[in-house]
Design a protein around this motif. Sequence first.
Motif, short mmCIF file in Angstrom:
data_model
loop_
_atom_site.label_atom_id
_atom_site.label_comp_id
_atom_site.label_asym_id
_atom_site.label_seq_id
_atom_site.Cartn_x
_atom_site.Cartn_y
_atom_site.Cartn_z
N GLY A 5 12.54 42.77 9.44
CA GLY A 5 12.21 42.98 8.02
C GLY A 5 12.72 41.86 7.14
N GLY A 6 13.97 41.43 7.37
CA GLY A 6 14.53 40.32 6.60
C GLY A 6 13.78 39.03 6.85
N SER A 7 13.39 38.78 8.11
CA SER A 7 12.63 37.57 8.44
C SER A 7 11.29 37.56 7.75
N GLU A 8 10.64 38.73 7.70
CA GLU A 8 9.33 38.80 7.06
C GLU A 8 9.42 38.57 5.56
N VAL A 9 10.50 39.04 4.95
CA VAL A 9 10.72 38.81 3.52
C VAL A 9 10.72 37.31 3.21
N PHE A 10 11.46 36.54 4.00
CA PHE A 10 11.55 35.10 3.76
C PHE A 10 10.29 34.37 4.20
N LEU A 11 9.62 34.88 5.24
CA LEU A 11 8.37 34.26 5.68
C LEU A 11 7.29 34.37 4.62
N LEU A 12 7.22 35.51 3.94
CA LEU A 12 6.24 35.68 2.86
C LEU A 12 6.50 34.69 1.73
N ALA A 13 7.77 34.38 1.48
CA ALA A 13 8.11 33.37 0.47
C ALA A 13 7.66 31.99 0.93
N ALA A 14 7.85 31.68 2.22
CA ALA A 14 7.39 30.40 2.77
C ALA A 14 5.87 30.28 2.68
N MET A 15 5.17 31.38 2.91
CA MET A 15 3.71 31.38 2.81
C MET A 15 3.25 31.14 1.38
N ALA A 16 3.98 31.70 0.42
CA ALA A 16 3.65 31.47 -0.99
C ALA A 16 3.85 30.01 -1.36
N TYR A 17 4.94 29.41 -0.87
CA TYR A 17 5.20 27.99 -1.13
C TYR A 17 4.11 27.12 -0.49
N ASP A 18 3.68 27.49 0.69
CA ASP A 18 2.61 26.77 1.38
C ASP A 18 1.33 26.78 0.55
N ARG A 19 0.96 27.91 -0.01
CA ARG A 19 -0.25 28.01 -0.84
C ARG A 19 -0.08 27.22 -2.14
N TYR A 20 1.14 27.20 -2.68
CA TYR A 20 1.41 26.43 -3.90
C TYR A 20 1.16 24.94 -3.65
N VAL A 21 1.70 24.43 -2.55
CA VAL A 21 1.51 23.01 -2.24
C VAL A 21 0.04 22.70 -1.96
N ALA A 22 -0.63 23.59 -1.22
CA ALA A 22 -2.03 23.36 -0.85
C ALA A 22 -2.94 23.32 -2.06
N ILE A 23 -2.68 24.18 -3.05
CA ILE A 23 -3.58 24.29 -4.21
C ILE A 23 -3.16 23.36 -5.35
N CYS A 24 -1.86 23.25 -5.57
CA CYS A 24 -1.38 22.46 -6.71
C CYS A 24 -1.16 20.99 -6.38
#
Length: 324
Positions: free
Chosen positions: A112-131
């Motif tokens: 559960g803790g790993s997934e919490v941080f992985l979702l944050a990494a995925m959000a950062y990935d989308r930020y870099v890809a789009i912005c």
Amino acid sequence: MDNTTWVVNHTGRSDFDLVGLFSQYKYPALLCVIVFVVFLMAMSGNIILILVIYCDAHLHNPMYFFITQLSFMDVMYISVTVPKMLMDQVLGVNKISAPECGMQMFLYLTLGGSEVFLLAAMAYDRYVAICHPLLYPILMNHRVCLLLVSSSWFLGSLDGFTLTPVTMTFPFCRSREIHHFFCEVPAVMKLSCSDTSLYETLMYLCCVLMLLIPVTVISSSYSFILFTIHRMNSAEGQKKAFATCSSHMTVVILFYGASVYTYMLPTSYHTPEKDMIVSFLYTILTPVLNPLIYSLRNKDVTRALKRMLNVGTLRKILGRKCLY
């Protein structure tokens, strides 16, 4: 005298009784079948998604690398609780030993803790890809992706290694009935006969910190993403970016919402029935929704799945022709 001896002397046994989900309903057999079907859907959906991404070279990029990690976590996450729960219902047994309870607690906290941080990494990935699309290959290279995923696993394991030993070393001299379908920390802590207020405060602060950092990253990332999408001249680009981000946000809201309820709301808001329903959402329902969200709403994945199925069909046809 060690804790194990103390527990045995005061309770006569060291195992727990899981008063689970099925005992709350009039038709437990029907609910058991439904949970089993949901479990099969979650396992097959996530495994198929992993295989599709692994086999299709078009999907070998950071976003899908993170999705495979998410699917892998979900497969493990649902496997920690559901098989035990189903077997207990079928065999008519509801006991779990203290070591098994501790192991189950450690695994779900870590995942559960790993997934919490992985979702944050995925959000950062989308930020870099789009912005910052021109810098994307540099900012999200293979080494960075591995670092983000490794950090997610490491931080999640810290949660498990921190909370599990402390929780399981408290003396349990009350009823050994855990009003839950697995060994979740708040449910187990209710059985302790010692003062756990300090520990609960520290656990609350730990959970706030663990959720605050990812939520800040996610909120900031999507704020910049929405601003960038609004400035896009291409309607097709806006549609694709919004579809990708809305899928991710659906997962985030489900998972984080349930986590906030479980670990951050005061005990006055909790009842065993509510706790089990919320836990059902993020331990059983979320793993089955993730592959649906990331496959059915993703044209690249659906095209890759069709290509894989077409190749499989073609091989069968050619194989039959060869036989004749």
